[in-house]
Design a protein around this motif. Structure first.
Motif, PDB file in Angstrom:
ATOM      1  N   UNK A 101       0.824  -1.207   0.000  1.00 17.66           N
ATOM      2  CA  UNK A 101       0.000   0.000   0.000  1.00 17.66           C
ATOM      3  C   UNK A 101       0.862   1.262   0.000  1.00 17.66           C
ATOM      4  N   UNK A 102       1.964   1.247   0.716  1.00 19.59           N
ATOM      5  CA  UNK A 102       2.867   2.402   0.732  1.00 19.59           C
ATOM      6  C   UNK A 102       3.522   2.607  -0.630  1.00 19.59           C
ATOM      7  N   UNK A 103       3.794   1.524  -1.335  1.00 16.42           N
ATOM      8  CA  UNK A 103       4.434   1.629  -2.654  1.00 16.42           C
ATOM      9  C   UNK A 103       3.460   2.120  -3.719  1.00 16.42           C
ATOM     10  N   UNK A 104       2.208   1.703  -3.629  1.00 16.68           N
ATOM     11  CA  UNK A 104       1.194   2.087  -4.623  1.00 16.68           C
ATOM     12  C   UNK A 104       0.495   3.361  -4.148  1.00 16.68           C
ATOM     13  N   UNK A 105       1.257   4.439  -4.068  1.00 17.74           N
ATOM     14  CA  UNK A 105       0.741   5.664  -3.463  1.00 17.74           C
ATOM     15  C   UNK A 105       0.567   6.827  -4.431  1.00 17.74           C
ATOM     16  N   UNK A 132      -5.500  -5.048   1.390  1.00 17.05           N
ATOM     17  CA  UNK A 132      -5.208  -4.044   0.368  1.00 17.05           C
ATOM     18  C   UNK A 132      -6.483  -3.478  -0.248  1.00 17.05           C
ATOM     19  N   UNK A 133      -7.462  -4.334  -0.496  1.00 20.52           N
ATOM     20  CA  UNK A 133      -8.732  -3.856  -1.048  1.00 20.52           C
ATOM     21  C   UNK A 133      -9.401  -2.880  -0.079  1.00 20.52           C
ATOM     22  N   UNK A 134      -9.274  -3.137   1.206  1.00 22.64           N
ATOM     23  CA  UNK A 134      -9.898  -2.293   2.220  1.00 22.64           C
ATOM     24  C   UNK A 134      -9.249  -0.920   2.325  1.00 22.64           C
ATOM     25  N   UNK A 135      -7.923  -0.849   2.140  1.00 19.04           N
ATOM     26  CA  UNK A 135      -7.202   0.382   2.449  1.00 19.04           C
ATOM     27  C   UNK A 135      -6.564   1.087   1.253  1.00 19.04           C
ATOM     28  N   UNK A 136      -6.615   0.505   0.099  1.00 17.05           N
ATOM     29  CA  UNK A 136      -5.904   1.078  -1.054  1.00 17.05           C
ATOM     30  C   UNK A 136      -6.514   2.398  -1.507  1.00 17.05           C
ATOM     31  N   UNK A 137      -5.645   3.284  -1.977  1.00 10.95           N
ATOM     32  CA  UNK A 137      -6.094   4.549  -2.549  1.00 10.95           C
ATOM     33  C   UNK A 137      -6.014   4.515  -4.072  1.00 10.95           C
TER      34      UNK A 137
END
Length: 179
Positions: A101-105, A132-137
């Protein structure tokens, strides 16, 4: 200057993660983007355990294992061939879902994941795709399990059943031979 689309993909070395790598490369081709393949790793006892009892030789070994795992997975995925898109592979120390999640920012990123691991892995660490589905931006693409994985599971189940039956029959023969 506009950045090219970036596809971030988690790599564990499993068949599911290899399928995710191939899908990430296909998406990068389609979008004219680049791939960032990440393998996250942690100390064997987690960060808290490591802080309580640090062991530098163990950390070096675990770090080296992570580097080897990623290199072998990428070699297995592409067999030494050029994937045809810009691809960067990195190992990162951290829990898998937060690291991805930090990398896909960045705006326009796409996060590509393989399916959840075994029930034991999900029970101990949680489901990476679900977290990831829950928290991804950014958009998240979860690749289904490859058909080969289903076939291997079925074959290993048959092998387990055959071994159990063999052991049971040997037990029966031993008991009847005692009579």
């Amino acid at each position: 200057m506009e950045q090219r689309p970036r596809i971030v993909v988690g790599v564990s070395g499993s068949l599911g993660s290899l399928a995710a790598v191939h899908r990430a490369v296909a998406e990068a081709r389609r979008l004219g983007g680049e791939v960032l393949a990440l393998h996250a790793w942690e100390p064997p006892s987690g960060e808290f355990g490591h802080r309580r009892s640090p062991c530098p030789p163990l950390m070096s070994a675990v770090r080296e294992l992570a580097v080897t795992t990623l290199a072998e997975a990428m070699a297995e995925a592409f067999g030494g061939a050029d994937p045809g898109v810009p691809l960067t592979a990195r190992t990162v120390r951290g829990r898998t879902a937060p690291t991805l999640l930090a990398a896909a920012d960045r705006p326009g990123d796409l996060l590509v994941l393989g399916p959840s691991g075994s029930w034991l892995h999900r029970g101990m660490r949680g489901s990476v795709p679900r977290a990831c589905l829950r928290r991804a931006t950014c958009p998240v693409l979860v690749v289904p399990r490859p058909e080969l994985a289903h076939t291997l599971d079925e074959l290993s189940g048959r092998l387990f059943a055959a071994r159990a039956l063999d052991a049971e029959l040997r037990g029966l023969v031993a008991v009847s031979g005692d009579a």
